[in-house]
Design a protein around this motif. Sequence first.
Motif, PDB file in Angstrom:
ATOM      1  N   GLY A 104      -6.750   4.474   5.589  1.00 36.65           N
ATOM      2  CA  GLY A 104      -7.357   3.158   5.507  1.00 36.65           C
ATOM      3  C   GLY A 104      -6.395   2.201   4.839  1.00 36.65           C
ATOM      4  O   GLY A 104      -5.209   2.508   4.654  1.00 36.65           O
ATOM      5  N   PHE A 105      -6.913   1.049   4.473  1.00 42.82           N
ATOM      6  CA  PHE A 105      -6.104   0.014   3.840  1.00 42.82           C
ATOM      7  C   PHE A 105      -6.863  -0.584   2.668  1.00 42.82           C
ATOM      8  O   PHE A 105      -8.092  -0.551   2.633  1.00 42.82           O
ATOM      9  CB  PHE A 105      -5.808  -1.123   4.828  1.00 42.82           C
ATOM     10  CG  PHE A 105      -4.868  -0.755   5.930  1.00 42.82           C
ATOM     11  CD1 PHE A 105      -3.495  -0.903   5.776  1.00 42.82           C
ATOM     12  CD2 PHE A 105      -5.346  -0.284   7.143  1.00 42.82           C
ATOM     13  CE1 PHE A 105      -2.622  -0.579   6.794  1.00 42.82           C
ATOM     14  CE2 PHE A 105      -4.485   0.046   8.173  1.00 42.82           C
ATOM     15  CZ  PHE A 105      -3.120  -0.105   8.004  1.00 42.82           C
ATOM     16  N   TYR A 106      -6.114  -1.150   1.733  1.00 47.33           N
ATOM     17  CA  TYR A 106      -6.699  -1.974   0.683  1.00 47.33           C
ATOM     18  C   TYR A 106      -5.747  -3.131   0.392  1.00 47.33           C
ATOM     19  O   TYR A 106      -4.536  -3.018   0.633  1.00 47.33           O
ATOM     20  CB  TYR A 106      -7.021  -1.167  -0.585  1.00 47.33           C
ATOM     21  CG  TYR A 106      -5.869  -0.418  -1.212  1.00 47.33           C
ATOM     22  CD1 TYR A 106      -4.998  -1.046  -2.100  1.00 47.33           C
ATOM     23  CD2 TYR A 106      -5.666   0.931  -0.944  1.00 47.33           C
ATOM     24  CE1 TYR A 106      -3.952  -0.351  -2.694  1.00 47.33           C
ATOM     25  CE2 TYR A 106      -4.625   1.634  -1.534  1.00 47.33           C
ATOM     26  CZ  TYR A 106      -3.770   0.984  -2.414  1.00 47.33           C
ATOM     27  OH  TYR A 106      -2.738   1.668  -2.996  1.00 47.33           O
ATOM     28  N   PRO A 107      -6.295  -4.266  -0.070  1.00 43.40           N
ATOM     29  CA  PRO A 107      -5.409  -5.393  -0.385  1.00 43.40           C
ATOM     30  C   PRO A 107      -4.417  -4.996  -1.465  1.00 43.40           C
ATOM     31  O   PRO A 107      -4.784  -4.362  -2.455  1.00 43.40           O
ATOM     32  CB  PRO A 107      -6.367  -6.474  -0.900  1.00 43.40           C
ATOM     33  CG  PRO A 107      -7.719  -6.084  -0.402  1.00 43.40           C
ATOM     34  CD  PRO A 107      -7.707  -4.582  -0.316  1.00 43.40           C
ATOM     35  N   ILE A 108      -3.167  -5.357  -1.269  1.00 45.61           N
ATOM     36  CA  ILE A 108      -2.126  -4.982  -2.225  1.00 45.61           C
ATOM     37  C   ILE A 108      -2.451  -5.513  -3.622  1.00 45.61           C
ATOM     38  O   ILE A 108      -2.138  -4.880  -4.623  1.00 45.61           O
ATOM     39  CB  ILE A 108      -0.736  -5.441  -1.738  1.00 45.61           C
ATOM     40  CG1 ILE A 108       0.360  -4.628  -2.413  1.00 45.61           C
ATOM     41  CG2 ILE A 108      -0.531  -6.921  -1.915  1.00 45.61           C
ATOM     42  CD1 ILE A 108       1.704  -4.734  -1.736  1.00 45.61           C
ATOM     43  N   ALA A 109      -3.155  -6.657  -3.682  1.00 45.93           N
ATOM     44  CA  ALA A 109      -3.493  -7.262  -4.971  1.00 45.93           C
ATOM     45  C   ALA A 109      -4.782  -6.699  -5.578  1.00 45.93           C
ATOM     46  O   ALA A 109      -5.112  -7.019  -6.709  1.00 45.93           O
ATOM     47  CB  ALA A 109      -3.628  -8.775  -4.807  1.00 45.93           C
ATOM     48  N   ASP A 110      -5.501  -5.847  -4.820  1.00 45.33           N
ATOM     49  CA  ASP A 110      -6.783  -5.320  -5.297  1.00 45.33           C
ATOM     50  C   ASP A 110      -6.938  -3.853  -4.873  1.00 45.33           C
ATOM     51  O   ASP A 110      -7.713  -3.541  -3.964  1.00 45.33           O
ATOM     52  CB  ASP A 110      -7.934  -6.168  -4.747  1.00 45.33           C
ATOM     53  CG  ASP A 110      -9.277  -5.798  -5.342  1.00 45.33           C
ATOM     54  OD1 ASP A 110      -9.326  -4.960  -6.275  1.00 45.33           O
ATOM     55  OD2 ASP A 110     -10.288  -6.345  -4.865  1.00 45.33           O
ATOM     56  N   PRO A 111      -6.199  -2.932  -5.519  1.00 45.95           N
ATOM     57  CA  PRO A 111      -6.212  -1.526  -5.113  1.00 45.95           C
ATOM     58  C   PRO A 111      -7.581  -0.852  -5.188  1.00 45.95           C
ATOM     59  O   PRO A 111      -7.787   0.183  -4.577  1.00 45.95           O
ATOM     60  CB  PRO A 111      -5.238  -0.845  -6.076  1.00 45.95           C
ATOM     61  CG  PRO A 111      -4.472  -1.929  -6.722  1.00 45.95           C
ATOM     62  CD  PRO A 111      -5.273  -3.178  -6.616  1.00 45.95           C
ATOM     63  N   PRO A 151      -2.663 -12.580   7.407  1.00 45.38           N
ATOM     64  CA  PRO A 151      -2.234 -13.505   6.360  1.00 45.38           C
ATOM     65  C   PRO A 151      -1.947 -12.894   4.998  1.00 45.38           C
ATOM     66  O   PRO A 151      -1.386 -13.565   4.134  1.00 45.38           O
ATOM     67  CB  PRO A 151      -3.397 -14.498   6.259  1.00 45.38           C
ATOM     68  CG  PRO A 151      -4.576 -13.755   6.764  1.00 45.38           C
ATOM     69  CD  PRO A 151      -4.061 -12.769   7.771  1.00 45.38           C
ATOM     70  N   GLU A 152      -2.321 -11.638   4.774  1.00 47.63           N
ATOM     71  CA  GLU A 152      -2.015 -11.041   3.466  1.00 47.63           C
ATOM     72  C   GLU A 152      -1.484  -9.629   3.637  1.00 47.63           C
ATOM     73  O   GLU A 152      -1.555  -9.047   4.706  1.00 47.63           O
ATOM     74  CB  GLU A 152      -3.223 -11.081   2.533  1.00 47.63           C
ATOM     75  CG  GLU A 152      -4.341 -10.114   2.831  1.00 47.63           C
ATOM     76  CD  GLU A 152      -5.482 -10.234   1.815  1.00 47.63           C
ATOM     77  OE1 GLU A 152      -5.359  -9.662   0.720  1.00 47.63           O
ATOM     78  OE2 GLU A 152      -6.476 -10.882   2.131  1.00 47.63           O
ATOM     79  N   GLY A 179       1.146   3.153   0.336  1.00 46.03           N
ATOM     80  CA  GLY A 179       2.363   2.365   0.460  1.00 46.03           C
ATOM     81  C   GLY A 179       2.360   1.474   1.678  1.00 46.03           C
ATOM     82  O   GLY A 179       1.360   1.326   2.384  1.00 46.03           O
ATOM     83  N   VAL A 180       3.504   0.905   1.936  1.00 53.11           N
ATOM     84  CA  VAL A 180       3.712  -0.003   3.050  1.00 53.11           C
ATOM     85  C   VAL A 180       4.191   0.821   4.247  1.00 53.11           C
ATOM     86  O   VAL A 180       5.039   1.717   4.090  1.00 53.11           O
ATOM     87  CB  VAL A 180       4.753  -1.086   2.662  1.00 53.11           C
ATOM     88  CG1 VAL A 180       5.106  -1.970   3.842  1.00 53.11           C
ATOM     89  CG2 VAL A 180       4.213  -1.918   1.504  1.00 53.11           C
ATOM     90  N   PRO A 181       3.656   0.560   5.455  1.00 55.53           N
ATOM     91  CA  PRO A 181       4.086   1.320   6.637  1.00 55.53           C
ATOM     92  C   PRO A 181       5.598   1.253   6.877  1.00 55.53           C
ATOM     93  O   PRO A 181       6.282   0.345   6.407  1.00 55.53           O
ATOM     94  CB  PRO A 181       3.312   0.649   7.774  1.00 55.53           C
ATOM     95  CG  PRO A 181       2.094   0.088   7.111  1.00 55.53           C
ATOM     96  CD  PRO A 181       2.575  -0.377   5.762  1.00 55.53           C
ATOM     97  N   VAL A 182       6.060   2.217   7.645  1.00 56.78           N
ATOM     98  CA  VAL A 182       7.459   2.358   8.073  1.00 56.78           C
ATOM     99  C   VAL A 182       8.385   2.384   6.860  1.00 56.78           C
ATOM    100  O   VAL A 182       9.290   1.566   6.706  1.00 56.78           O
ATOM    101  CB  VAL A 182       7.865   1.268   9.097  1.00 56.78           C
ATOM    102  CG1 VAL A 182       9.219   1.612   9.719  1.00 56.78           C
ATOM    103  CG2 VAL A 182       6.822   1.100  10.190  1.00 56.78           C
ATOM    104  N   ASP A 183       8.139   3.351   5.982  1.00 59.87           N
ATOM    105  CA  ASP A 183       8.981   3.568   4.810  1.00 59.87           C
ATOM    106  C   ASP A 183       9.134   2.318   3.948  1.00 59.87           C
ATOM    107  O   ASP A 183      10.207   2.043   3.410  1.00 59.87           O
ATOM    108  CB  ASP A 183      10.370   4.096   5.211  1.00 59.87           C
ATOM    109  CG  ASP A 183      10.313   5.458   5.856  1.00 59.87           C
ATOM    110  OD1 ASP A 183       9.488   6.286   5.423  1.00 59.87           O
ATOM    111  OD2 ASP A 183      11.098   5.692   6.799  1.00 59.87           O
TER     112      ASP A 183
END
Length: 162
Positions: A119-126, A57-58, A79-83
């Motif tokens: 890993g990952f982090y929420p785009i709105a909360d780096p 969902p996010e 960044g966002v996967p796949v370029d």
Amino acid sequence: MGLPPAVGQPVVADRPLAASFAGGMRLLGVDFPAGAALEPRKQLPITLYFTTDAPIPEDYTLFLHVAGAGDQLLYQFDGVPVDGRHPTRQWVGGQVFADTHTIMVNEIPEDGLATLSMGFYPIADPGTRVEVYDPNGQPIGDRLVLAQLRLHKQAAVQAAPS
């Protein structure tokens, strides 16, 4: 450009993994088509194989880090996967896709080993990384170690043909 093409299953990666991330992302494995050694100004390609079981969902930002001795950051991708073309909200449940990256550094301070992690982090909360879980659903931290990379301070010299 559209979504990346789905990868046929089962995925046969150089290094199979079964890690899941809070938010719903799953990593199935990683390929090192040119080996797992890093030299100055030489490209090191890697391919990550991702999927999800259900809609996410996010949007999350993917990070890849290479850290040498003393946790010195040698390489960083956020960044966002796949370029940049496949944000997590677009991932389709059950569909596997490949995300290829090229790691390159200009200088390596010393020979040895480095840790490649992601890993990952929420785009709105780096500042907040999401939890990583092992195949049994047990939490293992806020990043996943993909490999130990061999570091070569100087590029290998090719011998002249005799």
